[in-house]
Design an enzyme around this catalytic site. Structure first.
Site, PDB file in Angstrom:
ATOM      1  CG  ASP A 116      -2.035  -0.635   0.964  1.00  0.00           C
ATOM      2  OD1 ASP A 116      -2.890  -0.850   1.967  1.00  0.00           O
ATOM      3  OD2 ASP A 116      -2.452  -1.444  -0.148  1.00  0.00           O
ATOM      4  CB  SER A 117       3.787   2.346   1.988  1.00  0.00           C
ATOM      5  OG  SER A 117       4.541   1.092   1.851  1.00  0.00           O
ATOM      6  CB  VAL A 118       4.927   0.665  -3.029  1.00  0.00           C
ATOM      7  CG1 VAL A 118       5.472   0.897  -4.453  1.00  0.00           C
ATOM      8  CG2 VAL A 118       6.150   0.213  -1.955  1.00  0.00           C
TER       9      VAL A 118
ATOM     10  CG  ASP B 271      -0.869   4.851  -0.341  1.00  0.00           C
ATOM     11  OD1 ASP B 271      -1.952   4.810  -1.011  1.00  0.00           O
ATOM     12  OD2 ASP B 271      -1.035   4.615   1.007  1.00  0.00           O
TER      13      ASP B 271
ATOM     14  CE  LYS C 229      -8.126   3.325   4.787  1.00  0.00           C
ATOM     15  NZ  LYS C 229      -7.627   1.942   4.301  1.00  0.00           N
TER      16      LYS C 229
ATOM     17  CD  GLU D 146     -12.854  -3.017   4.919  1.00  0.00           C
ATOM     18  OE1 GLU D 146     -11.602  -3.030   4.534  1.00  0.00           O
ATOM     19  OE2 GLU D 146     -13.679  -2.177   4.785  1.00  0.00           O
TER      20      GLU D 146
ATOM     21  CB  CYS E 105      35.315 -11.231  13.006  1.00  0.00           C
ATOM     22  SG  CYS E 105      37.168 -10.866  13.376  1.00  0.00           S
TER      23      CYS E 105
ATOM     24  CB  CYS F  28      38.317  -8.038  15.929  1.00  0.00           C
ATOM     25  SG  CYS F  28      37.385  -7.062  14.617  1.00  0.00           S
TER      26      CYS F  28
END
Length: 669
Positions: free
Chosen positions: A31-33, A35, A114, A172, A425, A430
């Protein structure tokens, strides 16, 4: 890319996504994409109106319905809602409708959560359900009446003595989170693909050809819109409509609220932005509707939206961005974690530039490359992660990422232990491992050394003033003077804070040692069972596994840590420097320690780290008790994610709610 080319690309991407979402019920874009791309298309078309085409997504309501069910035209279109992504855009919406209706000085608003599900339209004739239709493209949907009748929260007969001839209800259909998880577990066990989210699962369920499957999946339904054809004057407000729907037998979201102005709307939104995680279903924003029906009729509709309603969306928890580089980070345990460095984006209310890629296997699975457009996600307090690569937007001439073979900090060869996904590592000298160890030692949940953050640690290492955590306790004010960030007062404060840390309890010191798999909770459990470092260092794997909550992996890690000569020397150094690696004067294995003596707890929700049994064990070991229900005799409610009604009851009784972190602080000696 020219503006016309970009417009063409945006239209094609959005049309493809819209078709997949509305027709195939197989979304290909978050959805965010959608929008973000849609808003870019709106902006470019506003700047170049001569380039608008009739088939642009901004000029349409949706796509054609699928052909598996009978197509039905909606008597009244199911419009989309305009989105607002911040309070400023909400205020601009109010200003727009006020210009259309300037004689209205003030409006009431109804706020509704919503719900993240699938919209459906119901038709009742003489009180009986005769038709259920999907939203479809907003003007035409698919009749799914047999499936609708399996949803128990939808009445087949209205609970009205004299129902109107025709009643139309919109709402819904959604899957509660618990049911969504159950369905996915079953699909996984059967080797089927999993639903990506509850909304997709709800949409896919509604379009099942076999009503028995729909019945088994236990969809629920919240009603939110009422139409009474021929009797429009009977209902004069949205709030009155919701009351009518409840009376008629529909489930209406219990958190709807009538607001007197925009300030109350904003307060409602902000309250639920934080509290929505407690709900048993997904919600991605708040729908704001003008309450008065006469004003709604005066404002009317645009081609796509009602002017009298808007969806105020929560900050995105998923969003697209572009990968600029891939780096690797070496942590305090030597784990090498790849990170994506990205174009800055707003995500869940914060600016994000980095996201974890977890490990080499994840990089290969995603096939992520520099230059890729990716979807990143942030849930709760965790570091953002890359969840998908949009390969359809991949630039030409990209190359697969090759994981380094040597440590970027010390140059030592990296190794991948058997049966582990993490590359490490293993050089105990280190610099990156030492830096991580020092930062962890000084962290709030460990020794809590005020003023010893990452930048100060780096300064100390660069000037070779420390080579282990024990070296911190030999620092002098004179050594710090002249270093970046230090004057007389700041140097004295840091030395004092280091000195104060010597009095931290054994459980915090144990956590600060950074033994693999020994987090804050396990450190607390081990310190209670083994009240001195000597007893813990002498414990065998069976001894450790005998501690409730300690498994074989943790037990082996503890034994191996104490076998290391370097770690043995560190323990000796810390004790010689004055740290007490033991429970000071308290046998924490006994319940008469009194920390929680006489206190009554109730547990609700899922805790971040502790299981319920672990939490109960800690409470009882400290003299408290756990009961199953909240009453006036309850002292604390330990609150996790997605709590039930116990949290609300506790708040109404004025009982203190504790997070897991606050609970653990109560146990501090």
């Amino acid at each position: 890319m020219t503006t016309p080319d970009r417009l063409l690309q945006l239209r094609q991407q959005l049309q493809k996504a819209s078709y997949a979402y509305y027709v195939l019920d197989a979304p290909v874009m978050e959805d965010s994409v959608y929008d973000q791309l849609y808003r870019e298309l709106q902006r470019l078309e506003a700047e170049n109106p001569e380039l608008i085409t009739p088939d642009s997504p901004t000029q349409r309501v949706g796509e054609q319905p699928a052909s598996q069910f009978r197509s039905v035209a909606h008597n009244i279109p199911l419009y989309s809602l305009e989105n607002a992504f911040n309070v400023q855009e909400l205020q601009q919406w109010q200003e727009r409708w006020q210009r259309i209706a300037p004689t209205i000085e003030k409006a009431e608003y109804v706020c509704e959560l919503k719900i993240d599900g699938s919209a459906i339209a119901l038709t009742y004739e003489n009180g009986l359900l005769v038709r259920g239709v999907t939203r479809g493209d907003g003007t035409t949907g698919e009749e799914i009446s047999q499936n609708i009748k399996t949803i128990r929260s939808i009445p087949v007969k209205l609970n009205l003595d004299n129902p109107p001839p025709t009643v139309e209800v919109r709402g819904e259909a959604f899957l509660p989170l618990e049911e969504f998880n159950r369905i996915n577990h079953e699909r996984e066990a059967q080797g089927e693909s999993l639903f990506a989210n509850p909304r997709n699962a709800a949409a896919g369920t509604l379009r099942q050809l076999d009503p028995k499957i729909v019945h088994q999946r236990r969809l629920q339904f919240f009603a939110y819109t009422l139409h009474l054809p021929g009797q429009e004057d009977k209902i004069q407000s949205q709030w009155q409509a919701l009351e009518y729907l409840k009376k008629a037998g529909f489930m209406v979201n219990p958190h709807c609220q009538l607001c007197k102005g925009l300030d109350e709307v904003v307060a409602y939104f902000e309250d639920w932005e934080g509290a929505r995680q407690r709900l048993p279903y997904m919600t991605d924003g708040v729908v704001v509707k003008i309450n008065q029906y006469p004003l709604q009729r005066e404002l009317g509709f645009t081609q796509k939206f009602p002017r009298w309603a808007i969806a105020l969306k929560y900050p995105a928890e998923e969003t697209p961005t572009v990968v600029k580089a891939i780096e690797v980070n070496v942590g305090r345990t030597g784990a090498v974690t790849p990170l994506a460095v990205m174009e800055p984006v707003q995500l869940a209310g914060t600016t994000v530039q980095r996201a974890t890629l977890h490990n080499q296997d994840r990089i290969q699975e995603l096939d992520i490359r520099v230059g890729d457009t990716v979807i990143i996600r942030k849930a709760g307090e965790i570091i953002p992660e890359v969840v998908r690569v949009m390969t359809e937007l991949r630039p030409e001439n990209t190359t697969p990422y090759i994981f380094p073979s040597h440590c970027p900090a010390c140059g030592s060869p990296l190794v991948r232990p058997l049966e582990e996904a993490v590359i490490r590592c293993v050089n105990s000298s280190c610099s990156a491992i030492l830096q991580g160890s020092l930062i962890h030692w000084a962290s709030r949940n460990a020794l809590d050394i005020q003023g010893l953050g990452e930048k100060v640690v780096i300064t100390l290492l660069e000037n070779r003033l420390v080579n282990s955590v024990a070296d911190l306790y030999g620092l002098q004010v004179e050594q710090l003077l002249g270093l970046e960030r230090f004057a007389q007062k700041s140097a004295e404060k840091l030395i004092a804070a280091i000195e104060v840390s010597k009095s931290q309890p054994w459980s915090r010191i144990l956590f600060g040692l950074g033994i693999r798999h020994v987090g804050q909770v396990n450190a607390k459990l081990l310190s209670q069972q083994f009240p001195t470092v000597e007893k813990l260092s002498q414990a065998s794997i069976p001894d450790l596994e005998g501690v409730y909550g300690i498994g074989p992996e943790i037990a082996e890690a503890v034994v191996n840590w104490f076998r290391n000569p370097g770690n043995q020397q560190l323990i000796q150094d810390l004790e010689e420097l004055g740290l007490v690696l033991a429970n000071q004067g308290i046998d924490q294995t006994k319940t008469d320690s009194g920390k929680l003596k006489g206190k009554t707890f109730v547990l609700t929700g899922t805790l971040p780290n502790l299981s319920r049994l672990e939490a109960q064990e800690l409470i009882e070991q400290s003299g408290g008790k756990v009961t199953s229900s909240v009453s006036t005799k309850t002292d604390y409610v330990l609150l996790g994610d997605k709590p039930g009604s116990k949290a609300a009851k506790a708040e109404s009784l004025g009982i203190k709610l504790l997070s897991e972190a606050e609970f653990l602080q109560l146990l501090e000696p």
